[in-house]
Design an enzyme around this catalytic site. Structure first.
Site, PDB file in Angstrom:
ATOM      1  N   ASP A  52       0.855  -1.223   0.181  1.00  0.00           N
ATOM      2  CA  ASP A  52       0.059  -0.052   0.029  1.00  0.00           C
ATOM      3  C   ASP A  52       0.982   1.293   0.017  1.00  0.00           C
ATOM      4  OD1 ASP A  52      -1.853  -2.109   0.550  1.00  0.00           O
ATOM      5  OD2 ASP A  52      -3.197  -0.879   1.861  1.00  0.00           O
TER       6      ASP A  52
ATOM      7  N   LYS B 101      -7.044   3.214  -3.353  1.00  0.00           N
ATOM      8  CA  LYS B 101      -7.297   3.218  -1.945  1.00  0.00           C
ATOM      9  C   LYS B 101      -7.794   4.676  -1.487  1.00  0.00           C
ATOM     10  CE  LYS B 101      -5.527   1.966   2.492  1.00  0.00           C
ATOM     11  NZ  LYS B 101      -4.425   0.958   3.186  1.00  0.00           N
TER      12      LYS B 101
ATOM     13  N   LYS C 299     -10.366   0.014  -2.839  1.00  0.00           N
ATOM     14  CA  LYS C 299     -10.139  -0.226  -1.133  1.00  0.00           C
ATOM     15  C   LYS C 299     -10.709   1.078  -0.679  1.00  0.00           C
ATOM     16  CE  LYS C 299      -7.067  -1.367   2.578  1.00  0.00           C
ATOM     17  NZ  LYS C 299      -5.914  -2.002   3.040  1.00  0.00           N
TER      18      LYS C 299
END
Lengths: 287, 303
Positions: B140, B203, B239
């Site tokens: 991430d 995300k 996400k």
């Protein structure tokens, strides 16, 4: 020729320090003995109860963490505010069917009862604590601690005094509560939330719902986050249901029946003790 | 494919109508979810959770505990899915990987100077390589919001592309930190840049900035994913992370996904929730559905 139309109040329920309507959008009509409409009240659902429960749980730590003295001050403040709104409550109780004299006596008793329990806030701990003799080298003492969140199901025949007599000992002991007001006296119960609102009681400590007992009693006794239930009606079926539901996670169940809430026996610190857990501490000491 | 690996042409992008986005979100939130679908939705949401612990005070012990919870969310309920991944800092990837051995739960590592992204590109890439070496299945990354807000879109594009290169086969999620991007227009731009630069997932947030994930932002990102799919045929994952605490909200997100991208995206390979407290609320709701009794946090493990 223009006769004014009465503005009838729709009383709201009180959750987390806010006056809200039931999520159901359903209402019940309150009438007096001769069938005239007095007001509308919310018909709360299990979801309203769930919201109230979340609020009560959230407020629990803060309320029990306040100093006992401060809790006493806040209860006393409730009495002060109620005193200031005496006339309104006397009026509402007479609408609900009490005679003027009775209504006045009841409001006075409710104020006095709040003062009574305000006084106990920082005193019951000394009365109910003990230092215990033990064989080992320990200083052993037991003290009461609040049970947690209490479901209070107010009975139908009790009015303002019944409601106050149930709420005061519970919160005096550092618990928070979700109250289902009796249907007949919902008006004064809802007005009482306005007293709560303007007297320093933190949001979520007292939450008041109105509605049908038959719809809510099962959820109010089965919710796993409830720690105790206070119930004063005498019907055996409801009591059985409450006890069965309470057994799910061993909730404390307090039944108390009475014909007269004005009676002096409702002023005693043992009612506070009913909603306390006793914690015993073993503290090592050198001999 | 020639549209890939170069910065998208923003003249092709439909401008964002903020009022329209809010309206659509509020309309989709009003969908009523019937009881039969609710149980499936709850279990699906649980299987999409990335259990996350990103505190300075994290310890190997806490990560092991979290990994156990990931595999056995609540032991008294049979036939319950495990979560999708565990998300930790790079120095705890090895611990997580060992604890999850034998399961199919991924380990995600936040890297590239999470959460601020303020570091030299070299050191950030170095961190990614370290995390990949330690065994992370997913990375991430955060974009440099400062550069993006200054309009240096090429910089953003390059940093995502460089990180993707360092990741190799490891899945790359790009955190836009939408709470700092100010407008939905920017969210759309950042989403497009990330996808064209090689992101596998986009995300919303780090969870360290408020507001974190919101539904309007998510809808804009989902639409970016949809348009990218129409153009390239590539399915990018989504996400939302941070601020999603209860089952009701989680189900509303699933509705957004279903209505924007269709059923294909309703699986953990293409949609995840980044949340630390959501999993417990989902579990409590699942037990509530099974028993009819409202549950208490007292009876559920706190990670």
């Amino acid at each position: 020729m223009s006769k004014r139309l009465d503005v009838l109040k729709t009383y709201k329920i009180y959750i987390n320090g806010q006056f809200v309507r039931s999520e159901s959008g359903h209402y019940l009509t309150l009438t007096n003995k001769s069938g005239e409409q007095l007001a509308n009240i919310c018909r709360s659902t299990r979801k309203d109860f769930r919201q109230a429960m979340v609020a009560a749980r959230g407020a629990q730590g803060g309320w029990s963490g306040k100093t006992a003295y401060n809790r006493g001050q806040i209860l006393y403040r409730m009495a002060e505010i109620l005193e200031g709104r005496r006339a309104q409550f006397i009026h509402e109780l007479s609408l609900e069917g009490a005679s003027a004299k009775k209504a006045e006596a009841e409001v006075d008793a409710a104020i006095d009862r709040l003062v009574y329990f305000a006084g106990w806030c920082d005193k019951y701990q000394q009365i109910f604590s003990s230092v215990n003799p033990v064989q080992s080298a320990h200083f052993n003492f037991s003290t009461p601690e609040p049970t947690g969140v209490v479901s209070i199901i107010a009975e139908e025949k009790s009015s303002l005094i019944g409601l106050v007599s149930m709420i005061a000992p519970v919160i005096a002991g550092g618990n928070t509560c979700v109250v289902l007001a009796g249907q007949r006296n919902a008006m004064s119960a809802c007005s009482f939330t306005e007293v709560i609102h303007s007297s320093d009681v933190p949001s979520g400590v007292i939450n008041v719902l109105t509605g049908l007992k038959s719809e809510l009693i099962s959820h109010m006794s089965s919710h796993m986050d409830i720690n105790a239930i206070f119930y004063t009606d005498s019907d055996t079926d409801s009591k059985k249901l409450i006890q069965e539901n309470a057994s799910l996670n061993i909730k404390r169940v307090v039944f108390e029946e009475t014909d007269d809430w004005m009676d002096e026996r409702h002023e005693n610190p043992y009612i506070i003790l009913d909603f306390q857990e006793i914690k015993t501490t073993w503290h090592p000491v050198s001999v | 494919m020639e549209v890939l690996n170069k910065i998208p042409d923003f003249r092709d992008t439909v401008p964002i109508d903020t009022v329209g986005v809010l309206e659509r979100v509020s309309r989709l939130n009003k969908r009523s979810i019937k009881k039969e679908s609710k149980m499936d939705a709850l279990k699906m949401a649980l299987s999409m959770c990335d259990l996350t612990t990103l505190e300075g005070m994290d310890t190997p012990g806490k990560v092991r505990q979290l990994c156990y919870k990931a595999q056995h969310p609540h032991e008294s309920i049979p036939d319950i899915p495990s979560v999708a991944a565990v998300c930790v800092y790079p120095n705890l990837v090895r611990t997580a990987k060992e604890s999850l051995k034998g399961s199919n739960i991924n380990v995600a590592a936040v890297a590239t100077y999470f959460p601020s992204g303020n570091g030299t590109l070299e050191s950030r890439i170095e961190e990614v390589k370290y995390a990949v070496n330690e065994g992370a299945d997913e990375i991430d990354m955060v974009i440099s919001r400062g550069a993006f807000l200054r309009g240096e879109y090429n910089f953003t594009f390059d940093e995502v592309a460089a990180t993707k290169e360092a990741c190799g086969d490891v899945h790359l999620k790009v955190i836009l930190e939408t709470g700092e991007l100010e407008t939905l227009e920017n969210v759309r731009k950042a989403s497009d840049i990330s996808m064209y630069a090689g992101a596998d997932f986009i995300k919303t947030s780090t969870g360290k900035v408020s507001p974190a994930a919101t539904q309007p932002v998510t809808l804009v990102m989902l639409e970016a994913i949809r348009d990218f799919y129409y153009k390239t045929g590539i399915k990018i994952g989504m996400k939302p992370a941070g601020g999603i605490r209860d089952s009701k909200t989680a189900i509303q997100y699933l509705v957004l996904v279903k209505e924007t991208l269709g059923i294909d995206w309703l699986n953990p390979d293409l949609f995840r929730f980044g949340a630390s407290s959501l999993a417990n609320d989902l579990l409590m709701q699942i037990v509530k559905q099974q028993t009819g009794v409202y549950q208490s946090a007292d009876y559920f493990s706190k990670d």
